[in-house]
Design a protein around this motif. Structure first.
Motif, PDB file in Angstrom:
ATOM      1  N   LEU A   1      -0.821   4.281  -3.700  1.00  0.00           N
ATOM      2  CA  LEU A   1      -0.003   3.307  -2.974  1.00  0.00           C
ATOM      3  C   LEU A   1       0.306   2.141  -3.890  1.00  0.00           C
ATOM      4  O   LEU A   1      -0.610   1.539  -4.463  1.00  0.00           O
ATOM      5  N   LYS A   2       1.593   1.814  -4.019  1.00  0.00           N
ATOM      6  CA  LYS A   2       2.000   0.665  -4.809  1.00  0.00           C
ATOM      7  C   LYS A   2       2.503  -0.418  -3.868  1.00  0.00           C
ATOM      8  O   LYS A   2       3.368  -0.174  -3.021  1.00  0.00           O
ATOM      9  N   ILE A   3       1.947  -1.617  -4.044  1.00  0.00           N
ATOM     10  CA  ILE A   3       2.388  -2.766  -3.259  1.00  0.00           C
ATOM     11  C   ILE A   3       3.083  -3.723  -4.228  1.00  0.00           C
ATOM     12  O   ILE A   3       2.454  -4.217  -5.172  1.00  0.00           O
ATOM     13  N   SER A   4       4.347  -3.951  -3.993  1.00  0.00           N
ATOM     14  CA  SER A   4       5.128  -4.856  -4.850  1.00  0.00           C
ATOM     15  C   SER A   4       5.206  -6.233  -4.200  1.00  0.00           C
ATOM     16  O   SER A   4       5.116  -6.368  -2.978  1.00  0.00           O
ATOM     17  N   ASP A   5       5.375  -7.265  -5.070  1.00  0.00           N
ATOM     18  CA  ASP A   5       5.521  -8.629  -4.553  1.00  0.00           C
ATOM     19  C   ASP A   5       4.416  -8.925  -3.524  1.00  0.00           C
ATOM     20  O   ASP A   5       4.695  -9.286  -2.368  1.00  0.00           O
TER      21      ASP A   5
ATOM     22  N   GLN B   1      10.270  13.956  -2.302  1.00  0.00           N
ATOM     23  CA  GLN B   1      10.627  12.554  -2.502  1.00  0.00           C
ATOM     24  C   GLN B   1       9.500  11.651  -2.033  1.00  0.00           C
ATOM     25  O   GLN B   1       8.949  11.823  -0.936  1.00  0.00           O
ATOM     26  N   ASN B   2       9.161  10.667  -2.847  1.00  0.00           N
ATOM     27  CA  ASN B   2       8.117   9.721  -2.505  1.00  0.00           C
ATOM     28  C   ASN B   2       8.579   8.782  -1.401  1.00  0.00           C
ATOM     29  O   ASN B   2       9.700   8.273  -1.431  1.00  0.00           O
ATOM     30  N   ALA B   3       7.695   8.542  -0.432  1.00  0.00           N
ATOM     31  CA  ALA B   3       8.019   7.658   0.682  1.00  0.00           C
ATOM     32  C   ALA B   3       8.039   6.193   0.237  1.00  0.00           C
ATOM     33  O   ALA B   3       7.284   5.786  -0.664  1.00  0.00           O
ATOM     34  N   THR B   4       8.904   5.420   0.888  1.00  0.00           N
ATOM     35  CA  THR B   4       9.024   3.983   0.608  1.00  0.00           C
ATOM     36  C   THR B   4       9.216   3.251   1.926  1.00  0.00           C
ATOM     37  O   THR B   4       9.960   3.696   2.786  1.00  0.00           O
ATOM     38  N   GLU B   5       8.509   2.141   2.060  1.00  0.00           N
ATOM     39  CA  GLU B   5       8.665   1.266   3.224  1.00  0.00           C
ATOM     40  C   GLU B   5       8.648  -0.175   2.726  1.00  0.00           C
ATOM     41  O   GLU B   5       7.602  -0.764   2.513  1.00  0.00           O
ATOM     42  N   ASN B   6       9.831  -0.714   2.524  1.00  0.00           N
ATOM     43  CA  ASN B   6       9.961  -2.098   2.056  1.00  0.00           C
ATOM     44  C   ASN B   6       9.191  -2.290   0.747  1.00  0.00           C
ATOM     45  O   ASN B   6       9.512  -1.654  -0.258  1.00  0.00           O
ATOM     46  N   ARG B   7       8.165  -3.116   0.730  1.00  0.00           N
ATOM     47  CA  ARG B   7       7.431  -3.400  -0.508  1.00  0.00           C
ATOM     48  C   ARG B   7       6.380  -2.343  -0.838  1.00  0.00           C
ATOM     49  O   ARG B   7       5.729  -2.414  -1.880  1.00  0.00           O
TER      50      ARG B   7
END
Lengths: 117, 113
Positions: free
Chosen positions: A77-81, A57-63
């Motif tokens: 690394l994807k940075i949203s907003d 599973q890919n890690a996620t931390e907020n945005r």
């Protein structure tokens, strides 16, 4: 020896939009960790997100989220907003655990992210 | 909880001198690692200490040395300074064992003139 490559020396993004930073690595090990660190002008290295190789599973931390492709040895690394405060140098890092011999972080060259208002 | 503390923050030394940098890890962290950051070479691992013993060493000459004390504080020493030793020296502390994330100090900026 492990190597980490970040092929994008510089990236820019408009505020509120999404940006993806690329990282590839080379290793013969199956058990390791991958990290993204952020280094703003203050030079303080700040941990953004981490991924354990044995977790699919890919890690996620907020945005912030990652796309971990173990077979391809890719860790983006994807940075949203995107926010103005996200502007910094981003480093991809690899860590193995070498038992009683300790561990070390191997870093990529870094990607300088600019966020435009 | 206090973070990783490095002292001094800035240093200017003359070629041929020696220098000692200090790192106090996060309370409870017993592993301390040192990294050198330069524009040309990027971030390079120097060494890691745990339980007052050097556990891992990077590819640096013997002029670079370190030690760790019983309270986990660590020092690194560079003897016979060269212009190329000018760099940001970063210290990181972590728990020993798999999964111990590295937390970094703000670094010591060393300039050799």
């Amino acid at each position: 020896a492990q190597t980490v490559t970040q092929s994008q020396p510089e990236m820019s993004v408009q505020e509120a939009e999404t940006v993806t930073l690329s990282c590839t690595y080379d290793t013969s090990e199956s058990d390791y960790y991958l990290f993204w660190y952020k280094q703003p002008p203050s030079r303080q290295m700040i941990l953004v997100i981490r991924q354990e190789a044995y977790k699919q599973q890919n890690a996620t931390e907020n945005r912030f989220s990652v796309n971990f492709q173990k077979a391809a040895k890719s860790f983006s690394l994807k940075i949203s907003d995107s926010q103005l405060g996200d502007a910094a140098m981003y480093f991809c890092a690899y860590r193995s655990f070498e038992g009683t011999s300790g561990s070390r972080l191997t870093f990529g060259e870094g990607t300088q992210l600019t966020v435009n208002p | 909880k206090a973070g990783v503390t490095q002292t001094p923050r800035y240093l200017i030394k003359t070629r041929g001198q020696q220098v000692t940098l200090s790192c106090s890890p996060i309370s409870g962290h017993r592993s301390v690692s040192w990294y050198q950051q330069t524009p040309g070479q990027g971030l390079q691992f120097l060494f890691e200490y745990f339980s007052e013993t050097q556990r891992n060493k990077g590819n640096f000459p013997g002029r670079f040395s370190g030690r760790q004390f019983s309270n986990s504080r660590s020092e690194m020493n560079v003897s016979t300074l060269e212009l190329g030793d000018s760099a940001l020296y970063l210290c990181a502390s972590s728990l020993w064992g798999r999964g111990g994330e590295a937390f970094f100090g703000q670094g010591t900026r060393l300039t050799v003139v």
